[in-house]
Structures are given as structure tokens and as C-alpha cells.
Design an enzyme around this catalytic site. Structure first.
Site, mmCIF file in Angstrom:
data_model
loop_
_atom_site.group_PDB
_atom_site.id
_atom_site.type_symbol
_atom_site.label_atom_id
_atom_site.label_comp_id
_atom_site.label_asym_id
_atom_site.label_seq_id
_atom_site.Cartn_x
_atom_site.Cartn_y
_atom_site.Cartn_z
ATOM 1 N N GLU A 30 39.568 74.004 26.536
ATOM 2 C CA GLU A 30 40.153 74.169 26.991
ATOM 3 C C GLU A 30 41.486 72.728 26.317
ATOM 4 O O GLU A 30 42.832 73.050 25.070
ATOM 5 C CB GLU A 30 41.159 73.610 28.444
ATOM 6 C CG GLU A 30 41.134 74.341 28.967
ATOM 7 C CD GLU A 30 41.680 73.733 30.615
ATOM 8 O OE1 GLU A 30 40.436 73.164 30.854
ATOM 9 O OE2 GLU A 30 41.705 74.874 31.208
ATOM 10 N N GLU A 75 35.565 76.425 35.721
ATOM 11 C CA GLU A 75 35.790 75.743 36.897
ATOM 12 C C GLU A 75 35.454 76.163 38.420
ATOM 13 O O GLU A 75 35.933 75.350 39.060
ATOM 14 C CB GLU A 75 37.330 75.203 36.441
ATOM 15 C CG GLU A 75 37.669 74.203 35.595
ATOM 16 C CD GLU A 75 37.830 74.827 33.914
ATOM 17 O OE1 GLU A 75 37.624 75.599 33.461
ATOM 18 O OE2 GLU A 75 38.841 74.536 33.328
HETATM 19 C C1 LIG Z 1 40.757 70.198 34.307
HETATM 20 C C2 LIG Z 1 39.385 70.615 33.422
HETATM 21 O O1 LIG Z 1 39.641 72.596 33.232
HETATM 22 C C3 LIG Z 1 38.128 70.986 34.393
HETATM 23 C C4 LIG Z 1 37.060 70.601 34.186
HETATM 24 O O2 LIG Z 1 36.780 70.708 32.290
HETATM 25 S S1 LIG Z 1 35.324 71.081 35.280
HETATM 26 C C5 LIG Z 1 34.303 70.788 33.616
HETATM 27 C C6 LIG Z 1 33.835 72.328 33.682
HETATM 28 N N1 LIG Z 1 32.788 72.636 32.619
HETATM 29 C C7 LIG Z 1 31.812 72.618 33.497
HETATM 30 O O3 LIG Z 1 31.233 74.036 34.807
HETATM 31 C C8 LIG Z 1 30.291 72.556 32.732
HETATM 32 C C9 LIG Z 1 29.220 71.684 34.261
HETATM 33 N N2 LIG Z 1 28.156 71.789 33.453
HETATM 34 C C10 LIG Z 1 27.113 72.893 33.022
HETATM 35 O O4 LIG Z 1 27.238 74.221 33.430
HETATM 36 C C11 LIG Z 1 25.232 72.688 32.184
HETATM 37 O O5 LIG Z 1 25.795 71.941 32.706
HETATM 38 C C12 LIG Z 1 25.913 72.786 30.513
HETATM 39 C C13 LIG Z 1 26.448 74.320 30.839
HETATM 40 C C14 LIG Z 1 26.947 72.270 30.670
HETATM 41 C C15 LIG Z 1 24.853 72.085 30.135
HETATM 42 O O6 LIG Z 1 23.078 72.825 30.782
HETATM 43 P P1 LIG Z 1 22.055 72.264 30.397
HETATM 44 O O7 LIG Z 1 21.956 72.650 28.961
HETATM 45 O O8 LIG Z 1 20.935 72.828 31.498
HETATM 46 O O9 LIG Z 1 21.478 70.422 30.936
HETATM 47 P P2 LIG Z 1 22.194 70.039 32.379
HETATM 48 O O10 LIG Z 1 20.688 69.706 32.850
HETATM 49 O O11 LIG Z 1 22.978 71.012 33.083
HETATM 50 O O12 LIG Z 1 23.420 69.133 32.340
HETATM 51 C C16 LIG Z 1 22.489 68.166 31.727
HETATM 52 C C17 LIG Z 1 23.408 66.477 32.214
HETATM 53 O O13 LIG Z 1 24.930 66.933 31.763
HETATM 54 C C18 LIG Z 1 25.478 66.754 33.405
HETATM 55 N N3 LIG Z 1 26.855 67.584 32.629
HETATM 56 C C19 LIG Z 1 26.660 68.513 32.252
HETATM 57 N N4 LIG Z 1 28.157 68.903 32.430
HETATM 58 C C20 LIG Z 1 28.638 67.753 33.389
HETATM 59 C C21 LIG Z 1 30.336 67.875 32.980
HETATM 60 N N5 LIG Z 1 31.388 68.882 33.032
HETATM 61 N N6 LIG Z 1 30.823 66.306 34.166
HETATM 62 C C22 LIG Z 1 29.943 65.520 33.474
HETATM 63 N N7 LIG Z 1 28.035 65.974 33.924
HETATM 64 C C23 LIG Z 1 27.944 67.224 33.282
HETATM 65 C C24 LIG Z 1 24.527 67.291 33.989
HETATM 66 O O14 LIG Z 1 24.612 66.581 35.246
HETATM 67 C C25 LIG Z 1 23.623 66.816 33.414
HETATM 68 O O15 LIG Z 1 23.209 65.754 34.095
HETATM 69 P P3 LIG Z 1 21.767 64.507 34.335
HETATM 70 O O16 LIG Z 1 20.721 64.806 33.021
HETATM 71 O O17 LIG Z 1 21.750 63.442 34.734
HETATM 72 O O18 LIG Z 1 20.904 65.138 35.336
#
Ligand SMILES: C[C@H](O)CC(=O)SCCNC(=O)CCNC(=O)[C@H](O)C(C)(C)COP(=O)(O)OP(=O)(O)OC[C@H]1O[C@@H](n2cnc3c(N)ncnc32)[C@H](O)[C@@H]1OP(=O)(O)O
Length: 882
Positions: free
Chosen positions: A116, A136
């Protein structure tokens, strides 16, 4: 701003300010980062030496989105103001409407709030493989930094809907084709190219595009409406229980109808509402729970390094073996597949080829990759290829002597470092490895069928399994894209042990008169992919019969002795495999409920000796007493039932909308039975309206009048003296509950029963013989807790989340669906209808429950239901259906 979480800004001689987000590992947008971005942007706009801005992320990743930990804080505190204002203040005003252009330099990933931010920039330059998406909705929310408005304006409404509603990532390469990315370049060139692009915009040599103002990709109003409407219909089907899907479409529609800015404002409002929703709470919980499974005390925190697993041998090319081999091959691991004869080997290889082709058809594998995978497979009939394997996974039939002999052979033929894994779903690993001296490298690798698709890998360790072997298998699990969960060694391990009572719960419900197909319907509408009976058909009855005795031996009195599956087999039914189970199966068609299965069900009920229809109902029906109150007096004086505790008939009568005898006659008789309703640690937090709402109930031989309002579960105070105040002072106290199974069985009850039973097998069945109603005393102590206490599962504080993950993955229902219907607290104890729990009202006058003589007798039940008075006795609680 200190430490690793920071935003930096460097202004070059070219007048470009490079603003970098630093928050490893994924540069999540923590409020500190948001604040930093606001400050740096404000500074860049003010500084005369800055002409343009490049926004990027440190460490080869742009940004993984808003920091999900903040949602956890919001969920804990209910304080939504912890969410900073980003969409208007930062993205719209400072970035997009800023007087200097911004270019996003994207590498690795730009997800959620990260993407975004890039869409608030005036151009996006990316490396080709970067992952872009707005996931999301998987967290129970919608994009909240303007994504619902800008994405459709950049890629068009249909693609934006697909990306958001399916939380689908696309590569930057595809993004370029779709209009989301302006240019692609190598990582080395990224910043340089972005700087130049930004300067060109500043000098008006490239367009200065504000995405929110665009309308050219939205299509005409009627086109947009039609796309939105069909998306709504689709969302109703695939995400019926999830509020965020429709909300996302509503917000998009607002933008289409009233303009981008109005859309952004509505998005911000809806986003904040959804953050506080139970769905979001549960999905955020599941997000972190899933990531916690790979943190195993004594294994992942002791500085061990995973060894490289280059070559794996799979023994057995059946359904499981070929699925496991497929998963390994797809992840570029060489596989030796061993079978006992050429026919079986050929069959196994064909199954692997078919699996791979299936993946190509589904679009999750390219043809090239399929060919590469096949080239990594080698079939064998002996152990000659085992001398250099790093891991063996045995997947032969569940026969102890066979497995023992295989493991003793493996010890001789495999190198000493080789991990010896078994895919057994039930057999004790100590028994499997009994004839070897290699207990430290024997481990369970329990896959779920189909193994190349199902995401769970249950890793079973014994007391002797070395941490190195566990770590290696966890690493392999992650490599083949499974979620590994480490569990202890016991019958059924963690998954099947907790899943077993779920099936038992469904059999018990059938035994007391509940329709098989109704159970399946209710469970499906709860969010499971299918009900327990359809699942049984799909899995085949062989497994159920094979493990029945093993469970009975292991869990003794906690086991329900059901012969339903035996009866089905005797009736010529084998489930989907022969086209005839509870359902009928025709090629290519949907399963159809088979009415003729009723014969089997009737026989089962007869064998189960459970008597639908409460004793008291019968006594009334047969005019054994003149009036209901006579029965009360009989129970008070004969059984010592405490007068002040609302004896059965009085309570029952009070719940009814008409007098008991009238209700009994001419209407479908309800069944009353003690159900093993295992979800009875209703926490005070669940019942916001009534902090003391910890309810347990019991009415031995309680009967309800048939007109008891449907879709309501009545929980009575325990006859042993439990009141709402005193329920569960001691967690070991047995409780049970009675419920009406009137003409419509309360959906909630069923859901609670079946849902909770999957986590709790500590149900003690106390069956009264003869005419007696079956009773179930339920200890509010789950098998999960017991498993934990016995050290069966991991001993991390996040234990319950592990169990959740296991059950969720194993049962193939998505966490989204689960969350939608049922609010999960960390220990999973929630009612789907918790919002409907209301405190008891004062006792209404008795006459209000009786149908007066003057009242017309043919009033519809719906009408009568409307009149149903508030719940009567002080300790009577009603759970209303959704
Ligand atoms: C207002 C907005 O519209 C709202 C938002 O943005 S909500 C957030 C939207 N983003 C997401 O949903 C992405 C969520 N993350 C993911 O899908 C996956 O973590 C990823 C594709 C980024 C990386 O995947 P991968 O490489 O397999 O690593 P993964 O083990 O999942 O994550 C690594 C670490 O980052 C953390 N992490 C990943 N995304 C995060 C996030 N958005 N916030 C906080 N921590 C996050 C994980 O909890 C993990 O922490 P840990 O090592 O302490 O367990």
C-alpha cells in the site's frame, strides 16, 4: 528511534532522498516505523536539497506489511487507537499529495501495508521475482492503508478483487504486465534506476501519477457493479462465515461510486471495526501459532545446525509413500522409491507422475519443473541405493513385525548419520525401533493424505530421539512447505488422538437419535470442509476399523464403543471407494445422502441401547402420572431432589410455551439425553455481559416438553449443586449438560459438542440401562491439557496453539473458516454463540409459560416461539443461535 527498528534517510548529491525501512526480518510497519516515515517524509518535503524521494526496505525486502504484533496488542487491550493514522496522514497526504515525487524501490516482497505504501508512491520499480500482495483478509481484516482503492485503480477491478479476496501474491513480473509495477530491474540496479526515475518525474519527463485519482482501469459503472456482484456471490459461497470478504467489496464499491477519497475514508473506518472482530483475533492468533511450531525448546534453541538432506529413500509406493515422494521431488530432493516387486514399483511411480500432473493442472507447478522432479526419482527393489541416503521414510502398511524388520534392515544398510523415519499414524515408535540400536535417529514423520497437498507434518519424537534428528526433520518439513509440529510418542500421537473423539462424538449423537446428514450439514456450515460422516466415507472404513481396537486398548473407559462402521461394512458399504457409504457416489457427481442407510442407523441405535425420548417424556406419554407436577413431587420425595432446585417437570414446563401435557401430545417428541457436551469451561471473558457466567448444568433424566423453543440450548444448574457462581471452582469436577433435541436440534449444541470433542476425549459415559437416558459426565479437562501434562506435546507455553494448528491443518479446514464461526481464546475454549449468552432474567410468573385455554390451539410454532418468555430460573442460561 533506536536499535534495529528505524527509518533512515540519505540525501545524495543528485537531490534524491533514499528513505529506508529497517525492521528485520521483514521490515514490518511497527508504529515506530510509521512515525519514522512521517518524520522523514516531512523532512524531505521541507529540505531544499531534496528534489525527489526513493522509498525502499533494508536487507533485500521491501516490507511485509503492518506489524501484526500490534493487532495482538489491540486485541488484548481493545484499544484501537494503538493503530496509527497511516492511510490519510501518511499515504494520501504526505506521500501521494506531496510536492515531491516518490518512487518505490521494491525487492523481495511488498505485502499488505508495504504494498500500500508503494501504491502511494508515484512509480514502482522492482526486481522481477519480488512478491506483491494484499493478504490482509487472511488476518480477518481488509487492507487499511488505501489498498482497496489504489489496487483496483492500478490493475483493474477483477484482478484487484482476486488478489485481495484470495490473498493471492503475484510476482513483480506479473505486476509489470498488470500495471502495478512501472519497471523491472536487477537488484544491483534497483536503487540507481529508482533514483533516476524519481528525478525524471520531478523534472516532468515521466508522468507524475497519483493512483487514487485514476479511474481508467475501473471500467464503466455497470461493468464495475457486475464484477462486484459476481464477486459477492462467489464470496458468499467460499467464505460464508467471514465478514471481511463482503466488507472489502463494500469498501471497493464505495470508492467506485463516490471516488477514491471517500473509499479511503470508508476503508479506514471498516478496517478499525474489523481489527476488533473475533475473526481477526482468531486469525492473528493462528498466524503466530503457525510460526511458533518450529520453535522447539531443546532443539531449535541449542545452537544445532540442520544438516543437508540431499537424498531421501521412501519405502512403500502406496498412496502415502507416493505422496511423500512427490512432496520431496517438487522441492528438488532426490528420491529413491523402494517397493517389493516390479508391479508395485511401477504403480508407485505412476502415482507420483499423476500427482505431479495434478499439480501442473492446478497451476502450482510448471511442466518444466514436473520433468525436473521426475528426473530426481529412482525406483528400486532392494537396498543397494540406500548407502548414501540422508533420510529414509518408511510408509508401508501398519504392521508391527513388518516395520520392525524394515528398521532392522535399515540400520545395516544406511549410513550412520541417516535419519530413520516412519510414517506410522498410530504405532508406538519404541516398538517400531525395538529391534535396532539406533533409537536416537528413529523418528515419526506423520504425513496426512494426500501427502503432497496436506500442509501438516506431525513429527513424533521418543525420549531417545536426538535433537539433531528432530531439527533435520523440521528443516525438511519446511523445505517441502509443510508446517512441522513436534509431538510426543503415544497412541495416535497428538493429531489422531485429539481427532478420534470427534468421530466418537458424532457416533454418539447418532446413537441418541440425531440424523447423520444433519450432523454433516451443521458441521459444514460451522466451517469444516465436510462433516464427520462424509469424511469417514472419503477416508474409507478400513482405517477406522484398524485403529478402533488400538484406541480402545489405549484409552479404555474413555472410549465410546461404537459398532457403526462395522454395521456399515456388513451392509456392503465401504464409503467412497465402492460408491456407497452414508452417501452415494457417482463419478464426477456430488455425494448424495443415501436414505437407505437408515436401516444401518436403526440397527446401530438398537445396539447402542440409547433411548431417544427422556424417561419423563415416556412416563407422561403413557399417562403413568396424571400431571407433570406429580412427577416433581415423586422425585422430590422419592429421590430427595432438592425442592428449591427446580425439579425437572417444573423447569421443563417453565421453558415451554405451552403446558406440558399439551406439548407432549400431537407433537413430535423431543429426545432428551445427557450429551457429552465437552465445551463447558465458558470463561467469564466470553460472556461480556455477565462476568459470572461460568455455567455447567445437569439434570439427570431431565426431559423437555416438545415445544421447547428451537435453536436454543438450555443449560441447567447441576443437581450436584453447581450454580453459575460455583461452577468449576475445581476443574476436576464432573459436569454434564442436558439439551433439547426437539424437532430442530440446536445447531449450536451440535457444533459445540463436535467441535469441543475434538479437543477433549475425557468424556466418561455413564449409561443407565433399560429405559434410561444415556448420561455423560464430562470432565472439563481436555485431552489436550492431559496430553500436555503428560509431556506428550511440546512443553512450550504456546502449547494450545500447537494443538489448534494441528487440528486445523489435519482436518483440512482453513483457520479462516474456523475463526469465522467461533471465537477462539488462546486455549480454544469459546462458544460460537457466545455473544448470545445472556444472564438469567428474574423468574417470570409461571402462568406466562402456559398456554391459556383461550389461546387458539393451531398457532404456528414460529408464532409461539416469538412469545417464548425470557429464561426463567436464576441459574438457567440460554445460548441463542447465531
Ligand atoms: C493496514 C494494512 O493493510 C494491514 C497489514 O499490512 S496486515 C499485514 C499484511 N501482511 C501479511 O499478512 C504478511 C504476513 N507475513 C507473511 O505472509 C510471511 O511472514 C512472509 C511472506 C512475509 C515471510 O514468510 P517466511 O519467509 O516464510 O517467514 P515467516 O516465518 O513467515 O516470517 C518471518 C518472521 O517475520 C514475522 N512477520 C512476518 N510478517 C510480519 C508482519 N507483517 N508483522 C509482524 N511480524 C511479521 C513472522 O512472525 C516471523 O517471526 P518469527 O521469526 O519471530 O517467527
Amino acid at each position: 528511534m533506536a536499535g534495529a527498528i528505524r527509518v533512515t534517510m540519505e540525501v545524495g548529491a543528485d537531490g534524491v532522498a533514499v528513505v529506508t525501512i529497517c525492521n528485520p526480518p521483514v521490515n514490518a510497519l511497527h508504529p515506530i516505523i510509521i512515525q519514522g516515515l512521517k518524520e522523514k517524509y516531512a523532512e524531505a518535503m521541507d529540505r531544499d536539497d531534496v528534489k525527489a524521494i526513493v522509498l525502499t526496505g533494508a536487507g533485500g525486502k521491501f516490507c511485509g506489511g503492518f506489524d501484526i504484533n500490534v493487532f495482538t496488542e489491540v486485541h488484548k487491550t481493545g484499544n484501537v487507537s494503538l493503530m496509527p493514522d497511516v492511510s490519510v496522514e501518511l499515504v494520501s497526504n504526505l506521500m501521494e499529495a506531496g510536492k515531491k515525487p516518490s518512487v518505490a524501490a521494491i525487492q523481495g516482497l511488498a505485502l499488505g501495508g508495504g504494498l500500500e505504501l508503494t501504491m502511494g508512491c508515484h512509480a514502482r520499480i522492482s526486481t522481477p521475482e519480488a512478491q506483491l500482495g494484499l493478504p490482509e483478509l487472511t488476518l480477518g481484516i481488509i487492507p487499511g492503508f488505501g489498498g482497496t482503492q489504489r489496487l483496483p485503480r492500478l490493475v483493474g477491478l477483477p484482478k484487484a478483487i482476486e488478489m485481495m479476496l484470495q490473498s493471492k501474491f503475484i510476482t513483480a513480473k506479473e505486476g509489470k504486465e498488470r500495471g502495478l509495477v512501472d519497471a523491472l530491474c536487477s537488484p544491483d540496479e534497483l536503487i540507481k534506476m529508482s533514483r533516476l526515475w524519481a528525478l525524471e518525474i520531478a523534472n516532468y519527463r515521466k508522468p507524475w501519477i497519483r493512483s487514487l485519482a485514476r479511474t481508467d482501469r475501473l471500467g464503466s459503472l455497470s461493468e464495475a457493479r457486475s464484477v462486484l456482484n459476481s464477486a459477492r456471490q462467489q464470496a458468499k459461497k467460499v467464505a460464508a462465515n467471514l465478514p471481511q470478504h463482503q466488507a472489502c467489496l463494500d469498501v471497493m464499491e464505495e470508492g467506485v461510486l463516490c471516488g477514491g477519497h471517500a473509499g479511503v475514508l470508508k476503508e479506514a473506518k471498516v478496517f478499525k471495526e474489523l481489527v476488533l472482530s473475533p475473526t481477526s483475533k482468531a486469525l492473528v492468533h493462528a498466524f503466530f501459532a503457525q510460526r511458533l511450531t518450529t520453535k522447539v525448546p531443546g532443539v531449535t534453541d541449542v545452537q544445532l545446525k540442520p544438516r543437508k538432506i540431499r537424498k531421501v529413500a521412501v519405502i512403500g509406493g502406496g498412496l502415502m509413500g507416493s505422496g511423500i515422494a512427490t512432496a520431496l521431488l517438487v522441492s528438488n530432493t532426490s528420491v529413491v522409491l523402494k517397493e517389493v516387486n516390479p508391479q508395485f514399483l511401477q504403480r508407485g511411480q505412476k502415482m507420483i507422475a499423476a500427482n505431479l500432473e495434478g499439480l501442473v493442472k492446478r497451476g502450482s507447478l510448471t511442466k518444466d519443473k514436473m520433468n525436473k522432479a521426475m528426473s530426481l526419482l529412482k525406483g528400486t527393489l532392494d537396498y543397494s541405493d540406500f548407502k548414501d541416503v540422508d533420510m529414509v521414510i518408511e510408509a508401508v502398511i501398519e504392521k508391527i513385525p513388518l516395520k520392525q524388520s524394515i528398521f532392522s534392515d535399515l540400520e545395516k544398510v544406511c549410513p550412520p548419520h541417516c535419519i530413520l523415519a516412519t510414517n506410522t499414524s498410530t504405532i508406538d515408535l519404541n516398538v517400531v525401533g525395538e529391534k535396532t540400536n539406533s533409537q536416537d535417529r528413529i523418528i515419526g514423520a506423520h504425513f496426512f493424505s494426500p501427502a503432497h497437498i496436506m500442509p501438516l507434518l506431525e513429527i513424533v519424537r521418543t525420549e531417545k530421539t536426538s535433537p539433531q534428528a528432530i531439527l533435520d526433520l523440521i528443516t525438511v518439513g519446511k523445505m517441502i512447505k509443510k508446517v512441522p509440529v513436534v509431538v510426543g510418542n503415544c497412541t495416535g500421537f497428538a493429531v489422531n488422538r485429539t481427532f478420534f473423539p470427534y468421530t466418537q462424538g458424532s457416533h454418539l449423537l447418532v446413537s441418541i437419535g440425531i440424523d447423520v446428514f444433519r450432523i454433516d450439514r451443521v458441521i459444514s456450515s460451522f466451517g469444516m470442509p465436510m462433516g464427520p460422516f462424509q469424511l469417514q466415507d472419503l477416508a474409507g472404513y478400513g482405517v477406522a476399523l484398524a485403529v478402533k481396537d488400538i484406541y480402545a486398548a489405549a484409552f479404555g473407559t474413555r472410549n465410546l464403543d461404537s459398532n457403526l462402521v462395522d454395521l456399515m461394512v456388513q451392509n456392503g458399504r465401504q464409503g467412497k471407494s465402492n460408491g456407497k457409504g452414508y452417501y452415494l457416489y457417482e463419478k464426477g457427481g456430488k455425494p448424495k445422502p443415501d436414505p437407505s442407510v437408515q436401516v444401518v442407523i436403526d440397527e446401530y441405535r438398537r445396539c447402542a441401547k440409547t433411548m431417544p425420548g427422556g424417561k419423563a417424556c415416556r412416563v407422561m406419554d403413557e399417562n403413568v402420572v396424571i400431571r407433570a407436577s406429580d412427577l416433581d413431587i415423586a422425585s422430590i420425595l422419592g429421590m430427595g431432589f432438592p425442592k428449591f432446585r427446580w425439579p425437572d417437570m417444573f423447569t421443563a414446563d417453565s421453558c415451554s410455551t405451552c403446558s406440558f401435557p399439551n406439548a407432549q401430545r400431537g407433537s413430535r417428541r423431543m429426545n432428551s439425553a445427557m450429551l457429552p457436551l465437552t465445551l463447558f469451561t465458558v470463561k467469564s471473558t466470553t460472556c461480556r455481559s455477565h462476568s459470572r457466567c461460568k455455567v455447567a448444568g445437569i439434570m439427570p433424566t431431565m426431559s423437555f416438553p416438545s415445544r421447547l423453543s428451537t435453536r436454543r440450548l438450555v443449560i441447567f444448574p447441576s443437581a450436584s449443586g453447581n450454580t453459575p457462581d460455583s461452577a468449576f471452582p475445581d476443574r476436576s469436577r464432573s459436569v454434564s449438560v442436558g439439551t433439547s433435541q426437539n424437532h430442530e436440534f440446536a445447531d449450536d449444541v451440535l457444533m459445540l459438542l463436535v467441535d469441543r470433542s475434538s479437543f477433549c476425549s475425557r468424556v466418561r459415559f455413564a449409561r443407565a440401562g433399560g429405559d434410561g437416558v444415556s448420561g455423560a459426565a464430562v470432565r472439563p479437562q481436555s485431552d489436550k491439557a492431559r496430553t500436555r501434562r503428560e509431556g506428550r506435546l511440546l512443553t512450550t507455553p504456546a502449547q494450545p496453539t500447537e494443538a489448534l494448528r494441528l487440528t486445523t491443518l489435519m482436518s483440512r479446514y482453513s483457520s479462516d473458516d474456523m475463526a469465522a464461526s467461533h471465537e477462539m481464546s488462546p486455549d480454544l475454549v469459546r462458544f460460537p454463540s457466545c455473544g448470545g449468552i445472556s444472564p438469567a432474567s428474574p423468574v417470570p410468573e409461571r402462568s406466562r409459560y402456559r398456554r391459556s385455554e383461550s389461546e387458539p390451539k393451531n398457532r404456528g410454532s414460529r408464532e409461539r416461539r416469538r412469545d417464548t418468555p425470557s429464561p426463567p430460573p436464576m441459574s438457567l442460561f440460554w445460548l441463542r443461535s447465531r
